[in-house]
Structures are given as C-alpha cells and as structure tokens.
Design a protein around this motif. Structure first.
Motif, PDB file in Angstrom:
ATOM      1  N   LEU A   1      -6.404  10.076  10.848  1.00 12.34           N
ATOM      2  CA  LEU A   1      -6.695   9.897   9.245  1.00 12.34           C
ATOM      3  C   LEU A   1      -7.988  10.256   8.911  1.00 12.34           C
ATOM      4  O   LEU A   1      -8.038  10.473   7.707  1.00 12.34           O
ATOM      5  CB  LEU A   1      -6.142   8.604   9.258  1.00 12.34           C
ATOM      6  CG  LEU A   1      -4.694   8.090   9.409  1.00 12.34           C
ATOM      7  CD1 LEU A   1      -4.612   6.539   9.477  1.00 12.34           C
ATOM      8  CD2 LEU A   1      -3.761   8.714   8.330  1.00 12.34           C
TER       9      LEU A   1
ATOM     10  N   PHE B   1       1.033  -1.283  -0.151  1.00 13.39           N
ATOM     11  CA  PHE B   1      -0.151   0.058   0.061  1.00 13.39           C
ATOM     12  C   PHE B   1       1.052   1.364   0.210  1.00 13.39           C
ATOM     13  O   PHE B   1       0.678   2.115  -0.798  1.00 13.39           O
ATOM     14  CB  PHE B   1      -1.026  -0.151   1.235  1.00 13.39           C
ATOM     15  CG  PHE B   1      -1.605   1.224   1.558  1.00 13.39           C
ATOM     16  CD1 PHE B   1      -2.303   1.901   0.748  1.00 13.39           C
ATOM     17  CD2 PHE B   1      -1.001   2.223   2.769  1.00 13.39           C
ATOM     18  CE1 PHE B   1      -3.158   2.785   1.002  1.00 13.39           C
ATOM     19  CE2 PHE B   1      -1.784   3.169   2.977  1.00 13.39           C
ATOM     20  CZ  PHE B   1      -2.766   3.768   1.976  1.00 13.39           C
TER      21      PHE B   1
ATOM     22  N   THR C   1      -4.522   9.409  -2.833  1.00 12.21           N
ATOM     23  CA  THR C   1      -4.744   9.574  -1.462  1.00 12.21           C
ATOM     24  C   THR C   1      -3.259   9.926  -0.922  1.00 12.21           C
ATOM     25  O   THR C   1      -3.285  10.641   0.210  1.00 12.21           O
ATOM     26  CB  THR C   1      -5.048   8.097  -0.812  1.00 12.21           C
ATOM     27  OG1 THR C   1      -5.288   8.441   0.566  1.00 12.21           O
ATOM     28  CG2 THR C   1      -3.743   7.266  -0.897  1.00 12.21           C
ATOM     29  N   GLU C   2      -2.457   9.994  -1.801  1.00 16.82           N
ATOM     30  CA  GLU C   2      -0.995  10.597  -1.644  1.00 16.82           C
ATOM     31  C   GLU C   2      -0.893  11.958  -2.072  1.00 16.82           C
ATOM     32  O   GLU C   2       0.212  12.715  -2.232  1.00 16.82           O
ATOM     33  CB  GLU C   2       0.142   9.686  -1.760  1.00 16.82           C
ATOM     34  CG  GLU C   2       1.517  10.292  -1.406  1.00 16.82           C
ATOM     35  CD  GLU C   2       1.892   9.937   0.291  1.00 16.82           C
ATOM     36  OE1 GLU C   2       0.953   9.456   0.666  1.00 16.82           O
ATOM     37  OE2 GLU C   2       3.019  10.460   0.322  1.00 16.82           O
TER      38      GLU C   2
ATOM     39  N   GLU D   1       2.082  15.873   0.277  1.00 18.24           N
ATOM     40  CA  GLU D   1       0.849  16.179   0.452  1.00 18.24           C
ATOM     41  C   GLU D   1       0.357  17.530   1.357  1.00 18.24           C
ATOM     42  O   GLU D   1      -0.348  18.357   0.863  1.00 18.24           O
ATOM     43  CB  GLU D   1       0.171  15.162   1.323  1.00 18.24           C
ATOM     44  CG  GLU D   1      -0.110  13.895   0.312  1.00 18.24           C
ATOM     45  CD  GLU D   1      -1.050  13.050   1.275  1.00 18.24           C
ATOM     46  OE1 GLU D   1      -2.253  13.077   1.256  1.00 18.24           O
ATOM     47  OE2 GLU D   1      -0.820  12.091   1.947  1.00 18.24           O
TER      48      GLU D   1
ATOM     49  N   ILE E   1       1.128   4.098  -2.972  1.00 18.54           N
ATOM     50  CA  ILE E   1       0.550   5.467  -3.006  1.00 18.54           C
ATOM     51  C   ILE E   1       1.781   6.340  -3.096  1.00 18.54           C
ATOM     52  O   ILE E   1       1.625   7.611  -3.900  1.00 18.54           O
ATOM     53  CB  ILE E   1      -0.390   5.575  -1.758  1.00 18.54           C
ATOM     54  CG1 ILE E   1       0.543   5.520  -0.771  1.00 18.54           C
ATOM     55  CG2 ILE E   1      -1.539   4.873  -2.081  1.00 18.54           C
ATOM     56  CD1 ILE E   1      -0.304   6.219   0.611  1.00 18.54           C
ATOM     57  N   ARG E   2       2.860   6.093  -2.362  1.00 14.27           N
ATOM     58  CA  ARG E   2       3.739   7.142  -2.535  1.00 14.27           C
ATOM     59  C   ARG E   2       4.860   6.947  -3.508  1.00 14.27           C
ATOM     60  O   ARG E   2       5.349   8.016  -4.181  1.00 14.27           O
ATOM     61  CB  ARG E   2       4.774   6.696  -1.137  1.00 14.27           C
ATOM     62  CG  ARG E   2       4.091   7.209   0.086  1.00 14.27           C
ATOM     63  CD  ARG E   2       4.658   7.336   1.416  1.00 14.27           C
ATOM     64  NE  ARG E   2       4.179   7.099   2.582  1.00 14.27           N
ATOM     65  CZ  ARG E   2       4.699   7.548   3.721  1.00 14.27           C
ATOM     66  NH1 ARG E   2       5.809   8.144   3.774  1.00 14.27           N
ATOM     67  NH2 ARG E   2       4.082   7.160   5.055  1.00 14.27           N
TER      68      ARG E   2
ATOM     69  N   PHE F   1       5.252  12.494   3.268  1.00 13.74           N
ATOM     70  CA  PHE F   1       4.032  13.243   2.782  1.00 13.74           C
ATOM     71  C   PHE F   1       3.878  14.360   3.236  1.00 13.74           C
ATOM     72  O   PHE F   1       2.905  15.279   2.724  1.00 13.74           O
ATOM     73  CB  PHE F   1       2.573  12.192   3.354  1.00 13.74           C
ATOM     74  CG  PHE F   1       2.679  11.859   4.736  1.00 13.74           C
ATOM     75  CD1 PHE F   1       2.647  12.779   5.783  1.00 13.74           C
ATOM     76  CD2 PHE F   1       2.689  10.510   5.054  1.00 13.74           C
ATOM     77  CE1 PHE F   1       2.781  12.439   6.995  1.00 13.74           C
ATOM     78  CE2 PHE F   1       2.946  10.046   6.267  1.00 13.74           C
ATOM     79  CZ  PHE F   1       3.068  11.225   7.467  1.00 13.74           C
TER      80      PHE F   1
ATOM     81  N   ARG G   1       0.786  15.035   9.459  1.00  8.45           N
ATOM     82  CA  ARG G   1      -0.058  14.616   8.455  1.00  8.45           C
ATOM     83  C   ARG G   1      -0.908  15.859   7.739  1.00  8.45           C
ATOM     84  O   ARG G   1      -1.242  16.980   8.195  1.00  8.45           O
ATOM     85  CB  ARG G   1      -1.042  13.656   8.971  1.00  8.45           C
ATOM     86  CG  ARG G   1      -0.693  12.566   9.554  1.00  8.45           C
ATOM     87  CD  ARG G   1      -1.631  11.403   9.982  1.00  8.45           C
ATOM     88  NE  ARG G   1      -1.090  10.235  10.655  1.00  8.45           N
ATOM     89  CZ  ARG G   1      -0.635   9.306  10.119  1.00  8.45           C
ATOM     90  NH1 ARG G   1      -0.382   9.140   8.831  1.00  8.45           N
ATOM     91  NH2 ARG G   1      -0.297   8.282  10.852  1.00  8.45           N
ATOM     92  N   PRO G   2      -1.267  15.153   6.409  1.00  7.68           N
ATOM     93  CA  PRO G   2      -2.115  16.534   5.394  1.00  7.68           C
ATOM     94  C   PRO G   2      -3.628  16.183   5.702  1.00  7.68           C
ATOM     95  O   PRO G   2      -4.249  17.241   5.182  1.00  7.68           O
ATOM     96  CB  PRO G   2      -1.849  15.762   4.075  1.00  7.68           C
ATOM     97  CG  PRO G   2      -1.549  14.306   4.304  1.00  7.68           C
ATOM     98  CD  PRO G   2      -1.166  14.008   5.671  1.00  7.68           C
ATOM     99  N   GLU G   3      -4.209  15.300   6.391  1.00  4.05           N
ATOM    100  CA  GLU G   3      -5.717  15.240   6.156  1.00  4.05           C
ATOM    101  C   GLU G   3      -6.478  16.389   6.320  1.00  4.05           C
ATOM    102  O   GLU G   3      -7.532  16.859   5.760  1.00  4.05           O
ATOM    103  CB  GLU G   3      -6.222  13.858   7.065  1.00  4.05           C
ATOM    104  CG  GLU G   3      -5.738  12.568   6.465  1.00  4.05           C
ATOM    105  CD  GLU G   3      -4.249  12.295   6.655  1.00  4.05           C
ATOM    106  OE1 GLU G   3      -3.746  13.051   7.400  1.00  4.05           O
ATOM    107  OE2 GLU G   3      -3.829  11.060   6.091  1.00  4.05           O
TER     108      GLU G   3
HETATM  109  C1  DMJ Z   1      -0.742   9.370   3.450  1.00  2.52           C
HETATM  110  O1  DMJ Z   1       0.521   8.423   3.107  1.00  2.52           O
HETATM  111  C2  DMJ Z   1      -1.721   9.163   2.662  1.00  2.52           C
HETATM  112  O2  DMJ Z   1      -2.822  10.082   2.832  1.00  2.52           O
HETATM  113  C3  DMJ Z   1      -2.592   7.807   3.199  1.00  2.52           C
HETATM  114  O3  DMJ Z   1      -3.899   7.571   2.519  1.00  2.52           O
HETATM  115  C4  DMJ Z   1      -2.807   7.919   4.778  1.00  2.52           C
HETATM  116  N1  DMJ Z   1      -1.820   8.327   5.481  1.00  2.52           N
HETATM  117  C5  DMJ Z   1      -0.579   9.313   4.881  1.00  2.52           C
HETATM  118  C6  DMJ Z   1      -0.660  10.806   5.582  1.00  2.52           C
HETATM  119  O4  DMJ Z   1      -1.148  10.752   6.965  1.00  2.52           O
END
Ligand code: DMJ
Length: 803
Positions: free
Chosen positions: A325, A124, A465-466, A439, A128-129, A435, A378-380
């Motif tokens: 998240l 995973f 998602t990244e 992100e 994504i990364r 990220f 984190r970016p969320e």
């Molecule tokens: C990121 O790598 C992605 O957004 C992923 O889906 C969830 N976590 C990290 C950032 O928090």
C-alpha cells in the motif's frame, strides 16, 4: 543518412532502451483500454448486478444473504449489494474518452442501485469506492468544462450520494471523540456492540468526498464530521508529530502505536494534501507539511529508500517490512513537490515488482523476501509511476508501465483478471477487486495517454485515494487553491535534495548512480558489485550496526508502563510492551547484543533478563528444536557417519520409516547457496536426492522452496558457524508450504560432508535422515538466542520464575 543513424545507434545503443517509441506508447495505451473493457464487460456479462466478478468461475460474487456478516468480513467489508464494480468504474469511462459508455453506465446505476440494503459495510471503503465514484460522475455529467455533460441527467447521482452520505453519518453520532466507527449497517445504522477501534486511514480519509458532498448539497454536516475526525486524529499526535495506526474512538487512546506511511495510515496524509488542493484551505497544507517533515525525519531511514514502521512515541523500529500500500507514497511526494525522494522510494518498489512480477503485500527488507505473498491487482505502484512520469517526463517510467502491463497480462483469465494468491508461485485467487478498473487501469492508461486532458488540468483537479476525479468550480470554494504555484514562502515545501533532471536525450532513471542501491536492497541480483561498473554503493546492507526496536504493536487497554530495573548483571524487564531496546551488532557480525534498555545501558558481559510471561510462547518456538541425524553411508551399509542437525520450524519433522529409504546426496558447486530456481539440468540431478547448500545469500525458506521445486527430498544447509539453532520464518502468511525437510548442520559437519563427497567423488554417496531417538534429543535451549524482528540477539535470558 543511413550511416549517420547507424552511428547514433552505436553511440546511444538502441534508442528504445530507455523509453518507448511513439508507436509503442500508442499501442500500449490502446491495449490498456482493451484490458479495462475485458474486465468491465465480463463483469457486466457474468456478475452484474452483484458487486464483484469471480474471474475464474466467471460468476458474480457479493454478500452471502444467508450469512451476510461472515461473507462481509471475509471480503473486506466493502460488498454491499450495490453493484460495486459498476459504480466504482464510472469515471474511468471519462478518462478513456468514452462518452456513450459513460452515459450508459450512469443509466444502469440510476436504474439498479439502491443503498437501502441490510449490509454492514466499512465506512472508509464505501466512502472512497462508492460515494467518491458517484460524486465524480455527477461532476462530469454536469460540468461543461469536460465535454461529458448529459442532457437527460437531472442530478440523480448526487441524490444517491446524499442518501448514501446520510446512511454513513451514524458512524459519527455516538463517538465521543468525533472519530467515526469503522462500520455501519446501511439500513439500520450503527450495529449494537460495534467494535470501537479504527485505523487512522479509515477515519482520516473522508474529507475529500464528504467535503464535496457538503459543498454540492449545501448541507454542512458531512464536511464538518469529516473535518472533526481528521483533526481528532491529528490532535492526538505525539510530540514527534507522529500518528499511530489504530485508535480507540471513544477514549482517543492509541492502541496500535506503529507509525509509518503504509497500511492503516497511508491515505491520512494523502487527504491532508489533497484537501488543500481541492478546497484551497491552507490549514490542511500546514498540517500536511508538519506531518511530512516528521515522516522525513523519523520514518524515512538514513538511506532515503526505506520508510519504516516505528513506535510513534519513541521512534523504535516495530517491524522490518514495507507493504504494497505504501507504494502510493512516491505519487504523493510528487504532488508535494518532493520529486527526488519520490524517485528513490519508487525505485525500491520498482525492484520488488521486477523480482516478483507484482508487489507482494509485504516485503521484508531485512530478509529480502516476500513476507505476505499475495497481490490483489492493486494500483499503488502504477499510480506513483504515473505521477513520476508527469513530473519528470523521464522515459524510464513509460518502460515501467510497459513492464506492469505485461505482468498484469499474466493474471488475465477468460473473463477478467484474477488476484494473485502467491507471487512466488503465480497462483491465482478468484477475485477481481473493483479498484482494478477504477484505479489500476486508469493510471496505466493515463501514463500512456500523455495528451489526456486530465494530465494538463488545473491543480484543483484531484484524484481521490480510489482515483476518482474531483474538482470544484469556484462557486463552491471559499479560497482559490494554488498548490503548484504557492506564493507564500513560509509554506514552501522544504524538499531535500532538490530534483535536478538528468541531462541527456535518452537518460533513464536507471542511469542514476544510485539506481543499483534499491536493486540490491530488495535482493534482486546480489552480485551487483562485480557485474555493474556504475554500482553506487559497494555493499548495501540492511543490517545496520545499531537498531532500536520495540516489542508488541498493540497496547492493552489497561496498559500501565512498568519501567525496567537495574541489577548487578544487567537489566530486568517485567513487561516488554512499550520498552525500547537498542541492539548493537557484534564486531564479528554474529548477531546483536542489547546495548540499551530504555535509558539503561547494558555493558559488555551484562544481560537483559526478561520476566514477561507473554514472551514464553515466542521464546519456546524459537528455542526448542529436535536434534535429528543425517547418516552418511560410505562404502557399505555398515560404514557410516552420523551428523547432528536441526530441522527448520517451517518444514515437516523427520519420521520413522521402515525400511528407511536411502537417497543420493549432491552438492552443486555452481549453485552453492541454492538461492535461485535450479536449472533443468540441475533438477535432473537433484530429483529424489538430498541437496547440500551453504547458509547465506537468501533465507532458509527460499533454499527449501527451490530444492522442493527441483524435486529434492531434503535440503541440508551447512552453517557458517558451529552454533545450531532452529531456522524459522518470521511470518507464515500466504507462503507456499514446505513439504520437504530442511536441516541445518554446523560448519564442522559441513566439512565432514565435504570430505566424504570429495573422497567418494567417483561413486554416489547415499544418506538417510533419522528422527530423534529419544525425548532427550528434543531439547529446549537455555543459552540460545532470541530473534527480535529478525535481529538475532545474544545477551538475553528468560526468567519466568522471577528469580
Ligand atoms: C484502494 O481502494 C485505495 O487506493 C485505498 O486507499 C487503498 N487500497 C485500495 C487499493 O489498493
């Protein structure tokens, strides 16, 4: 003219309150760019070609060659000796409009990165990364629409992506269900004895990258594998249309049955909706709609602000926290057209962020406190803020961006940005995750750069998602996606209620009548009812009258349900896992009674008898405590009163000292609950003293931390009842250690202390804490209460003898 503008100011207040001036917005945009380069350039200077930067020591970090598996597990199975941070950053240069650096970075990747490495990585994370980053950069380097095409570029990144994709395919090869193994070794394939369970997000968030890879290379293996995995998960949903958190990839059996929108499941939903946007295939949208309807029905609570973790089979609550998240979810709700719900959920996270200047990994909404206190940049939250601004253009979201930017600056170091180990203390961790650059800063920049071309592009430009940007020209599509102008009425998003923008020039989201609700919900300024005339809800409560809970999240492999049995005095349960309990709050609000066990009602006066030995440890931890003595001295050392108390499970026990030190004892009427940091004038009083506080308003833990920070020697909490129990914290992860004693005394004892303090107001009262005198003082309660997910239950008893 002057007087008119003054008048406008008087009427509207400062014109900058709700949003930002144009000049400030541009400053913030440019500042965000500088932040990105501070992180990226220092990574290149100190860490490249390693995967990550240690922003405190200013060195690189990567796999430990001597002990690759150990290091790999510790740091998230994402490091693989492939210059992760450089690769993950590629398309941020496109967003920043920096073509030279984009080209330069691509050159570095082509010349330095190889996937022929003996690295066991998480499929995973690498998908994504790394895969997503390569594909996105390839698209920009070749697609004339964006102005980033590179004349010397010959598709090398796509070749690398293809090579990487092939190295990930062994994850699918030996799975009976099509759900991939979570880890592979990039050089040697599937390791022997690899674990066979995966989280839903891990297995269900591959379709965007794998689908794009298949379309660009004309090799269908990738898209087919990812699609099969996605449906293998969805087809194992419950009758409620809920998916669980962890599944056995060989049997397809759900192991961890909590369903929610956060950790472990999050991007599964995201990839359903975005697969529709990218590929235009409506089947993904249909599945998304069905899944989203179930989320709104069962996972969202009645307030509309909380999305809970519930048992996928019976909807019982399985925890009382939200995780950081899940802060991405409002962004997804915006994309789904459900702006109204997105605003609400975002407000919850906004208030958590405001309280801690970051988002703690877990926030307990029942106790209103951080439960896992780290924040790895984190970016969320900023991602959702960005999507909400795009959808509403409400200036509030620009102000939120400014707040986030200022707070991220708290974590700047000489050579980068450091993760936060503990948001309560602001303690930093020597890690800068990739990220942050791919992100967090990307969304922050896009928020302030309102004219950025990626803010106005077609609906089939998706952020993975990244936050890697993928878009496929029509030659690669079987259908033309039309997510934003969906013509088929049967597929229209059933949002409820519809978003209606606030009228008024400067109206902010904070002007909404319900904005305070979320504020109170997270414990930010609990005196809302008196201080705020607009307060929507006079009393916000996270203590519902009836709540359904489940014990145990993970079902054992050989699990066979054991139904409860009825007896004269109530119900007996031999095995708790999978059993649903209904708890009803007592009318005196003194905890809960179990009112239902699966389908059996428990009448007043009846009990639940638990015979499941697995609860023993949990039970003993909660029920056993040592009675200690608080000795208050009055006129002389011979004139004292002894008061019994219980020390909290999270604070050190009381020891014997000789001679035993005496401390002054203080109660501060202006800080009766001790729920906020003490002022410096108060600290000088409390230094080396015992502080008396009342129970309530915040947790025992928070009272202890504030007292500790003030230099107090102990905190004595006076209960509002005469029943003693041991104060606990539900999870001790990442929390600051409590080094001072925290003691609970009864309400009656509190009255005695109060009288003593009153009587001797002129002189100072001294006290000591004495440990239990005999073993007899260490008791295991038999008629005490059990806390289940922080709900204290009264009518329950433990019977491990089965009699
Ligand atoms: C990121 O790598 C992605 O957004 C992923 O889906 C969830 N976590 C990290 C950032 O928090």
């Amino acid at each position: 003219m002057l007087s008119i503008s003054i008048l406008i100011l008087l009427v509207l207040g400062s014109p900058f309150v709700a949003g930002l001036t144009e000049q400030r917005r541009i400053e913030l945009r440019d500042y965000t760019k500088e932040m990105f380069y501070h992180g990226f350039d220092n990574y290149m200077k100190y860490a490249f070609p390693k995967d990550e930067l240690d922003p405190i020591q200013c060195v690189g970090r990567g796999r430990d060659k001597q002990n690759p598996q150990v290091d790999n597990i510790i740091i998230n199975d994402v490091l693989g000796d492939f210059s992760l941070t450089l690769v993950d950053s590629l398309d941020t240069f496109v967003i920043l409009g920096d073509k030279d650096r984009f080209e330069n970075a691509i050159r570095l990747v082509i010349d330095n990165v190889s996937f022929d490495v003996d690295s066991k990585i998480q499929v995973f994370e690498v998908n994504i990364r790394v895969l997503g980053a390569l594909l996105s950069a390839h698209l920009f380097a070749t697609d004339k629409r964006f102005g980033f095409e590179i004349d010397w570029y010959k598709g090398e990144l796509l070749e690398m992506a293809y090579d990487l994709g092939e190295r990930l395919l062994p994850a699918f090869a030996h799975s009976k269900t099509g759900i991939p193994y979570p880890r592979v070794n990039l050089k040697y394939g599937l390791p022997k004895d690899e674990i066979e369970e995966t989280c839903t997000a891990g297995a269900g968030s591959l379709i965007l990258e794998f689908g794009t890879l298949s379309r660009l290379t004309n090799d269908t293996r990738f898209e087919n594998a990812a699609k099969k995995a996605l449906y293998a998960l969805w087809n194992r949903r419950t009758e409620l249309d809920l998916v669980g958190n962890v599944i056995d990839i060989q049997t397809g059996y759900w192991i961890h049955v909590a369903s929610g929108v956060g950790a472990g499941i999050d991007s599964f939903f995201e990839y359903l909706l975005k697969a529709y946007a990218l590929f235009g295939e409506e089947e993904y949208y249909e599945v998304f709609l069905q899944a989203y309807t179930a989320i709104k029905k069962y996972i969202r609570d009645s307030s509309g602000y909380l999305y809970q973790n519930i048992n996928m089979h019976n909807r019982a609550i399985m925890s009382s926290w939200v995780d950081s998240l899940a802060a991405y979810f409002p962004g997804l709700q915006v994309l789904a057209g459900d702006v109204e719900n997105a605003i609400k959920l975002h407000l919850l996270y906004y208030n958590i962020w405001k309280r801690y200047h970051a988002l703690p990994e877990r926030f307990n909404y029942y106790l209103r406190r951080a439960e896992i206190a780290s924040y790895p940049l984190r970016p969320e939250f900023i991602e959702s803020t960005y999507f909400l601004y795009r959808a509403t253009r409400n200036p509030f979201y620009l102000s939120v961006g400014e707040m986030v930017l200022n707070d991220l600056e708290l974590y700047r170091t000489d050579c980068g940005y450091a993760s936060v180990e503990n948001v309560l203390k602001g303690k930093l961790d020597p890690r800068m995750e990739s990220f942050l650059l791919s992100e967090t800063f990307k969304y922050l920049y896009l928020l302030f750069d309102i004219d950025n071309k990626f803010n106005t592009l077609d609906s089939n430009v998706v952020f993975t998602t990244e936050a890697h940007i993928l878009t496929l020209s029509s030659t690669y599509l079987k259908f033309r996606p039309s997510i934003l102008q969906n013509q088929d009425p049967s597929l229209a998003m059933p949002t409820c209620p519809r978003y209606i923008p606030q009228p008024g020039l400067l109206s902010s989201i904070l002007d909404r009548p319900d904005a305070d609700y979320a504020r109170v919900l997270v414990g930010l300024n609990a005196d809302i009812t008196t201080s705020h005339a607009r307060a929507y809800c006079e009393s916000v409560s996270t203590s519902p009258l009836v709540v359904e809970v489940n014990f145990g999240e993970r079902l054992p492999q050989n699990y066979k349900p054991m139904p409860p049995t009825k007896f004269d005095g109530g119900v007996i349960v031999d095995q708790l896992i999978g059993i649903k309990l209904e708890l009803t709050m007592r009318s005196d609000r003194n905890g809960y009674d179990i009112s239902k066990v699966d389908d059996y009602r428990i009448a007043p006066g009846e009990v639940l008898e638990i015979r499941d030995p697995s609860i023993k440890e949990h039970w003993l931890k909660q029920q056993s405590y040592s009675k200690i003595t608080l000795r208050l001295y009055r006129s002389s050392l011979h004139d004292y009163i002894n008061i019994s108390g219980v020390t909290a499970a999270f604070s050190p026990p009381v020891y014997h000292y000789f001679p035993h030190p005496l401390y002054n004892i203080h109660y501060l009427p202006k800080a009766p609950y001790g729920c906020s940091p003490y002022l410096s004038s108060e600290k000088s009083i409390l230094l080396n003293s015992y502080v008396i506080v009342k129970r309530g308003e915040c947790t025992f833990y928070e009272k202890a931390i504030h007292a500790q920070d003030a230099g107090a020697r102990a905190v004595i909490v006076v209960s509002d009842e005469n029943h003693l129990f041991q104060p606990v914290i539900p999870s001790e992860n990442s929390l600051e250690e409590v080094k001072i004693t925290c003691v609970l005394v009864t309400k009656e004892s509190g009255d005695i202390i109060e009288r003593a303090l009153e009587r001797d107001r002129a002189s100072e009262i001294k006290a000591i804490l004495l440990p239990p005198e005999t073993d007899m003082d260490s008791v295991v309660g038999s008629n005490f209460r059990l806390a289940i997910y922080d709900h204290v239950v009264n009518n329950v008893r433990l019977n491990l003898n089965g009699q």
